[in-house]
Design an enzyme around this catalytic site. Sequence first.
Site, short mmCIF file in Angstrom:
data_model
loop_
_atom_site.label_atom_id
_atom_site.label_comp_id
_atom_site.label_asym_id
_atom_site.label_seq_id
_atom_site.Cartn_x
_atom_site.Cartn_y
_atom_site.Cartn_z
N SER A 1 5.42 -4.66 9.37
CA SER A 1 6.17 -3.67 8.62
C SER A 1 5.44 -2.35 8.79
CB SER A 1 6.25 -4.05 7.15
OG SER A 1 5.16 -3.49 6.46
N LYS A 2 6.20 -1.27 8.66
CA LYS A 2 5.61 0.03 8.94
C LYS A 2 4.45 0.36 8.00
CE LYS A 2 9.29 1.34 11.76
NZ LYS A 2 10.63 1.79 11.91
N ARG A 3 4.39 -0.38 6.87
CA ARG A 3 3.31 -0.08 5.93
C ARG A 3 2.03 -0.89 6.21
NH1 ARG A 3 7.69 -0.63 1.70
NH2 ARG A 3 7.87 -2.22 3.22
#
Length: 479
Positions: free
Chosen positions: A255-257
Amino acid sequence: MMDKVRVRYAPSPTGHLHIGGARTALFNYLFAKHYNGDFIFRLEDTDIERNIEGGEASQLENLKWLGIIPDESPLNPNPKYAPYRQMERLDIYKKYIDILLEKGYAYKCFCTPEELDAEHERQVAAGIAPKYNRKCCDLTPEEVKAKEEAGLPYTIRVKVPAGKTYEFDDMIRGHVSFESEDIGDWVLIKANGIPTYNFAVVIDDHCMDITHVFRGEEHLSNTPKQLMIYEMLGWSAPTYGHMTLIVNEDRKKLSKRDESIMQFVSQYKEEGYLPDAMFNFMALLGWSPEGEQEIFNHDDLIKEFSEKRLSKSPSMFDKEKLKWVNNRYIKERSLEEVVDLCLPFLSDAYDLSNHSEQWVKDLVAVYHDQLSYGKEIVELVSLFFEDELQIDEEAQEFMKDESIPNTLAVFKSKLEELSDADFTKDNIQACIKATQKEAKAKGKMLYMPIRIATTGIMHGPDLASSIMLLGKEKVLSRL
Ligand code: GLU
Protein backbone atom coordinates in the site's frame (compact mmCIF):
# COMPACT_ATOMS: atom_id res chain seq x y z
CA MET A 1 -4.63 -16.08 -38.40
CA MET A 2 -4.54 -14.49 -34.98
CA ASP A 3 -5.12 -10.73 -35.00
CA LYS A 4 -2.07 -8.68 -34.27
CA VAL A 5 -1.64 -8.62 -30.52
CA ARG A 6 -2.41 -5.19 -29.08
CA VAL A 7 -2.22 -4.59 -25.36
CA ARG A 8 -2.30 -1.45 -23.32
CA TYR A 9 -1.19 0.00 -20.03
CA ALA A 10 -3.75 2.56 -18.96
CA PRO A 11 -2.75 4.40 -15.80
CA SER A 12 -4.55 7.28 -14.22
CA PRO A 13 -2.25 10.27 -13.97
CA THR A 14 -2.91 10.46 -10.25
CA GLY A 15 0.65 9.71 -9.24
CA HIS A 16 4.07 8.58 -10.28
CA LEU A 17 4.89 5.13 -11.58
CA HIS A 18 4.21 2.70 -8.75
CA ILE A 19 5.81 -0.74 -8.55
CA GLY A 20 2.41 -2.35 -9.16
CA GLY A 21 1.76 -0.19 -12.21
CA ALA A 22 5.23 -0.81 -13.54
CA ARG A 23 4.71 -4.56 -13.23
CA THR A 24 1.38 -4.29 -15.08
CA ALA A 25 3.05 -2.30 -17.84
CA LEU A 26 5.92 -4.75 -17.97
CA PHE A 27 3.77 -7.87 -18.32
CA ASN A 28 1.67 -6.27 -21.04
CA TYR A 29 4.86 -5.17 -22.77
CA LEU A 30 6.54 -8.58 -22.53
CA PHE A 31 3.41 -10.29 -23.83
CA ALA A 32 3.09 -7.86 -26.75
CA LYS A 33 6.73 -8.11 -27.73
CA HIS A 34 6.77 -11.89 -27.35
CA TYR A 35 4.03 -12.09 -29.97
CA ASN A 36 5.38 -9.24 -32.11
CA GLY A 37 2.47 -7.09 -31.08
CA ASP A 38 1.97 -3.48 -30.03
CA PHE A 39 2.14 -2.03 -26.56
CA ILE A 40 -0.04 1.02 -26.11
CA PHE A 41 0.07 3.64 -23.39
CA ARG A 42 -3.30 5.24 -22.76
CA LEU A 43 -4.34 7.66 -20.09
CA GLU A 44 -7.38 7.20 -17.86
CA ASP A 45 -7.67 10.77 -16.73
CA THR A 46 -11.39 11.04 -16.07
CA ASP A 47 -11.02 11.37 -12.31
CA ILE A 48 -10.13 15.00 -12.76
CA GLU A 49 -9.79 15.97 -9.10
CA ARG A 50 -7.23 13.26 -8.50
CA ASN A 51 -5.02 13.94 -11.52
CA ILE A 52 -1.66 15.43 -10.66
CA GLU A 53 0.36 17.89 -12.65
CA GLY A 54 3.01 16.07 -14.67
CA GLY A 55 1.54 12.64 -13.88
CA GLU A 56 1.50 11.50 -17.49
CA ALA A 57 5.02 12.71 -18.26
CA SER A 58 6.39 11.12 -15.14
CA GLN A 59 4.75 7.76 -15.93
CA LEU A 60 6.20 7.79 -19.43
CA GLU A 61 9.61 8.90 -18.26
CA ASN A 62 9.87 6.14 -15.68
CA LEU A 63 8.70 3.53 -18.17
CA LYS A 64 11.33 4.75 -20.58
CA TRP A 65 13.98 4.47 -17.89
CA LEU A 66 12.97 0.84 -17.44
CA GLY A 67 13.27 0.26 -21.17
CA ILE A 68 9.52 0.06 -21.80
CA ILE A 69 8.79 2.25 -24.79
CA PRO A 70 5.19 2.31 -25.99
CA ASP A 71 4.48 1.78 -29.68
CA GLU A 72 1.62 4.24 -29.32
CA SER A 73 0.99 6.92 -26.72
CA PRO A 74 -0.31 10.49 -26.51
CA LEU A 75 3.16 11.56 -27.62
CA ASN A 76 3.40 8.99 -30.38
CA PRO A 77 -0.16 8.59 -31.64
CA ASN A 78 -1.40 6.34 -34.39
CA PRO A 79 -4.03 8.50 -36.15
CA LYS A 80 -6.24 5.47 -36.53
CA TYR A 81 -6.64 5.22 -32.76
CA ALA A 82 -5.93 8.68 -31.35
CA PRO A 83 -6.55 10.44 -29.06
CA TYR A 84 -5.03 8.48 -26.18
CA ARG A 85 -6.29 10.56 -23.28
CA GLN A 86 -9.82 9.79 -22.16
CA MET A 87 -10.69 13.43 -21.54
CA GLU A 88 -10.03 14.03 -25.23
CA ARG A 89 -12.38 11.20 -26.22
CA LEU A 90 -15.60 12.48 -24.63
CA ASP A 91 -17.38 12.77 -27.98
CA ILE A 92 -16.59 9.11 -28.69
CA TYR A 93 -18.21 8.01 -25.42
CA LYS A 94 -21.17 10.25 -26.18
CA LYS A 95 -21.76 8.44 -29.44
CA TYR A 96 -21.97 5.05 -27.73
CA ILE A 97 -23.95 6.22 -24.75
CA ASP A 98 -26.57 7.52 -27.18
CA ILE A 99 -26.77 4.07 -28.74
CA LEU A 100 -27.24 2.43 -25.34
CA LEU A 101 -29.93 4.97 -24.38
CA GLU A 102 -31.72 4.54 -27.65
CA LYS A 103 -31.74 0.77 -27.40
CA GLY A 104 -33.07 0.94 -23.85
CA TYR A 105 -29.92 -0.56 -22.33
CA ALA A 106 -29.28 2.58 -20.34
CA TYR A 107 -31.38 5.23 -18.63
CA LYS A 108 -31.07 8.60 -17.00
CA CYS A 109 -31.15 8.66 -13.23
CA PHE A 110 -32.14 11.82 -11.37
CA CYS A 111 -31.67 10.51 -7.85
CA THR A 112 -29.67 12.93 -5.73
CA PRO A 113 -26.57 11.79 -3.81
CA GLU A 114 -28.58 12.32 -0.58
CA GLU A 115 -31.37 10.02 -1.76
CA LEU A 116 -28.86 7.42 -2.85
CA ASP A 117 -27.06 7.55 0.47
CA ALA A 118 -30.28 7.22 2.42
CA GLU A 119 -31.35 4.24 0.36
CA HIS A 120 -27.92 2.66 0.78
CA GLU A 121 -28.15 3.02 4.54
CA ARG A 122 -31.64 1.60 4.58
CA GLN A 123 -30.52 -1.47 2.66
CA VAL A 124 -27.51 -2.03 4.85
CA ALA A 125 -29.66 -1.70 7.98
CA ALA A 126 -32.11 -4.22 6.53
CA GLY A 127 -29.26 -6.63 5.89
CA ILE A 128 -29.61 -6.53 2.11
CA ALA A 129 -26.56 -6.26 -0.16
CA PRO A 130 -26.85 -2.62 -1.25
CA LYS A 131 -27.57 -1.84 -4.87
CA TYR A 132 -29.42 0.84 -6.78
CA ASN A 133 -33.18 0.46 -6.28
CA ARG A 134 -34.01 1.34 -9.89
CA LYS A 135 -36.21 4.24 -8.90
CA CYS A 136 -35.52 6.00 -12.21
CA CYS A 137 -35.46 2.92 -14.40
CA ASP A 138 -39.08 3.15 -15.45
CA LEU A 139 -39.56 6.89 -15.77
CA THR A 140 -41.70 7.66 -18.81
CA PRO A 141 -40.13 9.68 -21.63
CA GLU A 142 -42.34 12.59 -20.55
CA GLU A 143 -41.13 12.42 -16.97
CA VAL A 144 -37.51 12.33 -18.12
CA LYS A 145 -38.10 15.28 -20.40
CA ALA A 146 -39.74 17.31 -17.67
CA LYS A 147 -36.88 16.68 -15.25
CA GLU A 148 -34.32 17.56 -17.87
CA GLU A 149 -36.16 20.75 -18.72
CA ALA A 150 -36.25 21.61 -15.04
CA GLY A 151 -32.43 21.45 -15.20
CA LEU A 152 -32.11 18.53 -12.77
CA PRO A 153 -28.69 16.89 -12.89
CA TYR A 154 -28.60 13.23 -13.84
CA THR A 155 -26.32 10.29 -14.26
CA ILE A 156 -26.74 7.59 -16.89
CA ARG A 157 -27.03 4.06 -15.59
CA VAL A 158 -26.91 0.76 -17.37
CA LYS A 159 -29.93 -1.51 -16.99
CA VAL A 160 -28.27 -4.69 -15.85
CA PRO A 161 -30.00 -7.66 -17.51
CA ALA A 162 -31.77 -10.05 -15.15
CA GLY A 163 -30.76 -13.67 -14.68
CA LYS A 164 -27.56 -13.59 -16.69
CA THR A 165 -24.25 -15.23 -15.99
CA TYR A 166 -21.16 -13.43 -17.21
CA GLU A 167 -18.27 -15.79 -17.69
CA PHE A 168 -14.86 -15.75 -19.23
CA ASP A 169 -11.62 -17.66 -19.31
CA ASP A 170 -8.99 -15.67 -17.54
CA MET A 171 -5.44 -16.26 -18.74
CA ILE A 172 -4.27 -16.54 -15.15
CA ARG A 173 -7.25 -17.68 -13.12
CA GLY A 174 -9.01 -19.94 -15.55
CA HIS A 175 -12.78 -19.96 -15.74
CA VAL A 176 -14.51 -17.13 -13.86
CA SER A 177 -18.19 -16.34 -13.63
CA PHE A 178 -20.44 -13.69 -12.11
CA GLU A 179 -24.21 -13.47 -11.74
CA SER A 180 -25.94 -10.35 -12.96
CA GLU A 181 -28.24 -10.50 -9.88
CA ASP A 182 -25.30 -9.37 -7.78
CA ILE A 183 -24.67 -6.26 -9.83
CA GLY A 184 -26.74 -3.11 -9.39
CA ASP A 185 -27.47 -0.73 -12.25
CA TRP A 186 -24.14 1.05 -12.26
CA VAL A 187 -23.29 4.49 -13.53
CA LEU A 188 -21.92 4.87 -17.07
CA ILE A 189 -21.85 8.66 -17.16
CA LYS A 190 -21.47 10.78 -14.05
CA ALA A 191 -23.50 13.91 -13.38
CA ASN A 192 -20.64 16.03 -14.73
CA GLY A 193 -20.98 14.29 -18.10
CA ILE A 194 -17.74 12.34 -17.71
CA PRO A 195 -17.81 8.58 -18.17
CA THR A 196 -16.88 6.13 -15.44
CA TYR A 197 -13.88 3.86 -15.77
CA ASN A 198 -15.95 0.72 -16.45
CA PHE A 199 -17.71 2.31 -19.39
CA ALA A 200 -14.84 4.24 -20.95
CA VAL A 201 -12.46 1.31 -20.75
CA VAL A 202 -14.76 -0.82 -22.89
CA ILE A 203 -15.11 1.82 -25.56
CA ASP A 204 -11.37 2.43 -25.62
CA ASP A 205 -10.34 -1.21 -25.64
CA HIS A 206 -12.76 -1.89 -28.47
CA CYS A 207 -11.96 1.16 -30.55
CA MET A 208 -8.24 0.63 -30.11
CA ASP A 209 -8.45 -3.04 -31.18
CA ILE A 210 -7.05 -4.24 -27.88
CA THR A 211 -6.76 -8.04 -27.98
CA HIS A 212 -5.47 -8.87 -24.48
CA VAL A 213 -5.58 -7.16 -21.12
CA PHE A 214 -3.30 -7.89 -18.19
CA ARG A 215 -4.30 -5.93 -15.14
CA GLY A 216 -4.40 -6.15 -11.37
CA GLU A 217 -6.77 -8.54 -9.64
CA GLU A 218 -8.64 -5.61 -8.10
CA HIS A 219 -10.27 -5.30 -11.53
CA LEU A 220 -11.64 -8.85 -11.58
CA SER A 221 -15.05 -7.80 -10.27
CA ASN A 222 -15.17 -4.99 -12.85
CA THR A 223 -14.95 -7.48 -15.67
CA PRO A 224 -18.61 -8.60 -15.68
CA LYS A 225 -19.65 -4.95 -15.86
CA GLN A 226 -17.43 -4.49 -18.86
CA LEU A 227 -18.61 -7.72 -20.48
CA MET A 228 -22.23 -6.58 -20.36
CA ILE A 229 -21.35 -3.45 -22.32
CA TYR A 230 -19.52 -5.49 -24.94
CA GLU A 231 -22.57 -7.67 -25.28
CA MET A 232 -24.99 -4.76 -25.54
CA LEU A 233 -22.90 -3.15 -28.26
CA GLY A 234 -22.44 -6.45 -30.09
CA TRP A 235 -18.69 -6.50 -29.70
CA SER A 236 -16.35 -9.20 -28.55
CA ALA A 237 -14.26 -8.60 -25.47
CA PRO A 238 -10.49 -8.92 -25.23
CA THR A 239 -8.92 -11.84 -23.40
CA TYR A 240 -8.26 -10.95 -19.77
CA GLY A 241 -5.55 -11.93 -17.35
CA HIS A 242 -5.89 -10.71 -13.79
CA MET A 243 -2.56 -10.65 -12.05
CA THR A 244 -2.21 -11.45 -8.40
CA LEU A 245 -1.20 -8.97 -5.77
CA ILE A 246 2.29 -7.91 -4.95
CA VAL A 247 2.77 -8.26 -1.21
CA ASN A 248 5.43 -7.05 1.20
CA GLU A 249 7.56 -9.26 3.40
CA ASP A 250 4.72 -9.46 5.95
CA ARG A 251 2.52 -10.80 3.16
CA LYS A 252 0.45 -7.60 3.17
CA LYS A 253 -0.69 -5.95 -0.04
CA LEU A 254 1.70 -3.17 -1.05
CA SER A 255 0.00 0.00 0.00
CA LYS A 256 1.22 3.48 -0.68
CA ARG A 257 1.54 4.09 3.05
CA ASP A 258 3.78 1.09 3.59
CA GLU A 259 7.16 2.45 4.53
CA SER A 260 8.94 -0.88 4.56
CA ILE A 261 9.34 -0.75 0.81
CA MET A 262 10.11 2.05 -1.63
CA GLN A 263 6.94 2.09 -3.73
CA PHE A 264 7.88 4.17 -6.73
CA VAL A 265 10.18 3.31 -9.60
CA SER A 266 11.79 6.75 -9.40
CA GLN A 267 12.98 5.98 -5.86
CA TYR A 268 14.96 3.00 -7.12
CA LYS A 269 16.45 5.14 -9.81
CA GLU A 270 17.42 7.71 -7.19
CA GLU A 271 19.08 5.09 -5.01
CA GLY A 272 21.22 3.88 -7.87
CA TYR A 273 19.46 0.72 -8.98
CA LEU A 274 20.01 -0.21 -12.61
CA PRO A 275 17.03 -0.13 -14.96
CA ASP A 276 17.81 -3.47 -16.61
CA ALA A 277 18.05 -5.09 -13.18
CA MET A 278 14.68 -3.63 -12.17
CA PHE A 279 13.19 -4.85 -15.44
CA ASN A 280 14.53 -8.34 -14.72
CA PHE A 281 13.48 -8.34 -11.07
CA MET A 282 9.95 -7.10 -11.77
CA ALA A 283 9.45 -9.75 -14.43
CA LEU A 284 9.87 -12.30 -11.66
CA LEU A 285 7.08 -10.70 -9.60
CA GLY A 286 4.32 -13.08 -10.58
CA TRP A 287 5.96 -14.81 -13.50
CA SER A 288 8.56 -17.54 -13.53
CA PRO A 289 10.72 -18.91 -16.30
CA GLU A 290 10.91 -22.63 -17.07
CA GLY A 291 14.29 -23.50 -15.61
CA GLU A 292 16.27 -22.33 -12.63
CA GLN A 293 17.86 -19.34 -14.33
CA GLU A 294 16.68 -16.00 -13.00
CA ILE A 295 18.93 -13.48 -14.70
CA PHE A 296 17.60 -12.53 -18.11
CA ASN A 297 18.26 -9.46 -20.16
CA HIS A 298 15.53 -7.48 -21.88
CA ASP A 299 15.47 -9.46 -25.11
CA ASP A 300 15.74 -12.84 -23.43
CA LEU A 301 12.81 -12.00 -21.18
CA ILE A 302 10.74 -11.17 -24.23
CA LYS A 303 11.70 -14.51 -25.74
CA GLU A 304 11.07 -16.50 -22.54
CA PHE A 305 7.87 -14.78 -21.44
CA SER A 306 4.78 -16.93 -21.48
CA GLU A 307 1.36 -16.04 -20.15
CA LYS A 308 1.05 -19.71 -19.16
CA ARG A 309 3.61 -19.25 -16.42
CA LEU A 310 1.96 -16.35 -14.65
CA SER A 311 1.44 -17.13 -11.00
CA LYS A 312 -1.92 -17.62 -9.30
CA SER A 313 -0.56 -16.78 -5.88
CA PRO A 314 0.61 -13.42 -4.55
CA SER A 315 4.16 -12.46 -5.31
CA MET A 316 6.37 -11.15 -2.57
CA PHE A 317 8.49 -8.10 -3.15
CA ASP A 318 11.75 -9.42 -1.74
CA LYS A 319 14.12 -6.51 -1.24
CA GLU A 320 17.11 -8.78 -0.67
CA LYS A 321 16.44 -10.51 -3.95
CA LEU A 322 16.27 -7.18 -5.74
CA LYS A 323 19.65 -6.30 -4.26
CA TRP A 324 21.02 -9.63 -5.38
CA VAL A 325 19.73 -9.15 -8.93
CA ASN A 326 21.01 -5.58 -9.04
CA ASN A 327 24.42 -6.70 -7.78
CA ARG A 328 24.57 -9.24 -10.60
CA TYR A 329 24.01 -6.44 -13.11
CA ILE A 330 26.49 -4.10 -11.43
CA LYS A 331 29.15 -6.80 -11.62
CA GLU A 332 28.60 -6.99 -15.37
CA ARG A 333 29.13 -3.26 -15.82
CA SER A 334 32.58 -1.83 -16.51
CA LEU A 335 34.38 -0.12 -13.66
CA GLU A 336 33.95 3.22 -15.44
CA GLU A 337 30.19 2.73 -15.51
CA VAL A 338 30.07 1.81 -11.85
CA VAL A 339 32.16 4.86 -11.00
CA ASP A 340 29.63 6.99 -12.89
CA LEU A 341 26.85 5.31 -10.95
CA CYS A 342 28.53 5.91 -7.58
CA LEU A 343 30.05 9.33 -8.08
CA PRO A 344 26.94 11.44 -7.41
CA PHE A 345 26.38 9.60 -4.12
CA LEU A 346 30.01 9.89 -3.10
CA SER A 347 30.31 13.57 -3.84
CA ASP A 348 27.06 14.18 -2.03
CA ALA A 349 28.25 12.44 1.10
CA TYR A 350 31.95 13.27 1.18
CA ASP A 351 34.40 15.98 0.28
CA LEU A 352 36.31 14.55 -2.66
CA SER A 353 38.32 17.67 -3.40
CA ASN A 354 41.51 16.17 -1.96
CA HIS A 355 41.21 13.01 -3.98
CA SER A 356 42.18 12.30 -7.56
CA GLU A 357 39.90 10.71 -10.12
CA GLN A 358 42.13 7.67 -10.00
CA TRP A 359 41.70 7.41 -6.25
CA VAL A 360 37.91 7.43 -6.61
CA LYS A 361 38.18 4.79 -9.29
CA ASP A 362 40.40 2.62 -7.08
CA LEU A 363 37.98 3.10 -4.23
CA VAL A 364 34.99 1.98 -6.25
CA ALA A 365 36.99 -0.90 -7.71
CA VAL A 366 37.43 -2.36 -4.24
CA TYR A 367 33.64 -2.65 -3.88
CA HIS A 368 32.66 -3.33 -7.49
CA ASP A 369 31.84 -6.99 -6.91
CA GLN A 370 29.94 -6.57 -3.70
CA LEU A 371 27.94 -3.41 -4.41
CA SER A 372 24.15 -3.92 -4.44
CA TYR A 373 23.06 -0.43 -5.50
CA GLY A 374 24.76 2.88 -6.14
CA LYS A 375 23.92 4.65 -2.91
CA GLU A 376 25.19 1.75 -0.87
CA ILE A 377 28.71 2.88 -1.73
CA VAL A 378 28.38 5.68 0.83
CA GLU A 379 28.26 3.39 3.86
CA LEU A 380 30.66 0.88 2.37
CA VAL A 381 33.47 3.40 1.97
CA SER A 382 32.92 5.45 5.13
CA LEU A 383 36.09 4.08 6.67
CA PHE A 384 38.15 5.88 4.05
CA PHE A 385 36.75 9.25 5.03
CA GLU A 386 37.14 9.04 8.79
CA ASP A 387 39.99 10.88 10.41
CA GLU A 388 39.85 9.10 13.74
CA LEU A 389 40.63 5.44 13.90
CA GLN A 390 37.85 3.62 15.72
CA ILE A 391 38.72 0.23 17.11
CA ASP A 392 35.96 -1.87 18.62
CA GLU A 393 36.31 -4.01 21.74
CA GLU A 394 36.86 -7.31 20.03
CA ALA A 395 39.62 -5.82 17.91
CA GLN A 396 41.22 -4.20 20.94
CA GLU A 397 41.21 -7.55 22.67
CA PHE A 398 42.93 -9.10 19.68
CA MET A 399 45.63 -6.44 19.71
CA LYS A 400 46.79 -7.50 23.17
CA ASP A 401 48.92 -10.32 21.76
CA GLU A 402 52.55 -9.57 22.60
CA SER A 403 53.88 -10.38 19.12
CA ILE A 404 51.95 -7.54 17.60
CA PRO A 405 54.01 -4.42 18.35
CA ASN A 406 56.99 -5.94 16.60
CA THR A 407 54.96 -7.01 13.57
CA LEU A 408 53.55 -3.53 13.19
CA ALA A 409 56.93 -1.89 13.66
CA VAL A 410 58.42 -4.04 10.93
CA PHE A 411 55.54 -3.34 8.59
CA LYS A 412 55.81 0.37 9.28
CA SER A 413 59.50 0.40 8.46
CA LYS A 414 58.81 -1.40 5.17
CA LEU A 415 56.19 1.13 4.18
CA GLU A 416 58.49 4.01 5.07
CA GLU A 417 60.87 2.79 2.40
CA LEU A 418 58.22 3.37 -0.28
CA SER A 419 58.16 6.74 -1.99
CA ASP A 420 54.75 8.38 -2.43
CA ALA A 421 54.70 7.31 -6.07
CA ASP A 422 55.50 3.73 -5.07
CA PHE A 423 52.67 3.54 -2.59
CA THR A 424 50.75 1.10 -4.78
CA LYS A 425 48.72 -1.96 -4.06
CA ASP A 426 51.39 -4.34 -5.36
CA ASN A 427 54.19 -2.71 -3.42
CA ILE A 428 52.11 -2.68 -0.25
CA GLN A 429 51.38 -6.34 -0.78
CA ALA A 430 55.14 -6.91 -1.08
CA CYS A 431 55.67 -5.09 2.22
CA ILE A 432 53.18 -7.39 3.90
CA LYS A 433 55.09 -10.38 2.50
CA ALA A 434 58.38 -8.98 3.71
CA THR A 435 56.89 -8.43 7.16
CA GLN A 436 55.79 -12.01 7.24
CA LYS A 437 59.40 -13.15 6.81
CA GLU A 438 61.09 -10.63 9.00
CA ALA A 439 58.66 -10.58 11.89
CA LYS A 440 57.90 -14.27 11.58
CA ALA A 441 54.19 -13.60 11.74
CA LYS A 442 51.83 -15.51 9.56
CA GLY A 443 48.18 -15.90 8.65
CA LYS A 444 45.84 -14.24 11.09
CA MET A 445 48.70 -12.96 13.24
CA LEU A 446 50.05 -11.09 10.23
CA TYR A 447 47.00 -9.71 8.50
CA MET A 448 44.73 -8.98 11.43
CA PRO A 449 47.04 -6.64 13.34
CA ILE A 450 47.86 -4.74 10.17
CA ARG A 451 44.20 -4.50 9.26
CA ILE A 452 43.09 -3.36 12.70
CA ALA A 453 45.93 -0.89 13.11
CA THR A 454 45.27 0.74 9.75
CA THR A 455 41.51 0.46 9.25
CA GLY A 456 40.22 -0.19 12.76
CA ILE A 457 38.08 -3.14 11.68
CA MET A 458 38.63 -6.86 11.69
CA HIS A 459 37.00 -7.60 8.37
CA GLY A 460 37.01 -5.44 5.30
CA PRO A 461 37.98 -5.19 1.68
CA ASP A 462 41.33 -6.24 0.25
CA LEU A 463 44.00 -5.15 2.73
CA ALA A 464 46.66 -3.80 0.37
CA SER A 465 44.03 -1.81 -1.55
CA SER A 466 42.61 -0.42 1.68
CA ILE A 467 46.04 0.73 2.82
CA MET A 468 46.71 2.31 -0.56
CA LEU A 469 43.39 4.15 -0.44
CA LEU A 470 43.97 5.44 3.09
CA GLY A 471 47.21 6.95 1.86
CA LYS A 472 50.74 6.81 3.17
CA GLU A 473 50.55 9.65 5.61
CA LYS A 474 47.44 8.44 7.43
CA VAL A 475 48.61 4.83 7.52
CA LEU A 476 52.04 5.66 8.93
CA SER A 477 50.60 7.85 11.63
CA ARG A 478 48.12 5.13 12.60
CA LEU A 479 50.81 2.50 12.68
N1 GLU B 1 -6.71 2.92 -14.88
C1 GLU B 1 -6.90 1.56 -14.44
C2 GLU B 1 -5.87 1.25 -13.38
O1 GLU B 1 -4.87 1.93 -13.33
C3 GLU B 1 -6.75 0.60 -15.60
C4 GLU B 1 -7.50 -0.64 -15.41
C5 GLU B 1 -7.50 -1.52 -16.61
O2 GLU B 1 -6.41 -1.91 -17.03
O3 GLU B 1 -8.56 -1.83 -17.14
O4 GLU B 1 -6.05 0.38 -12.58
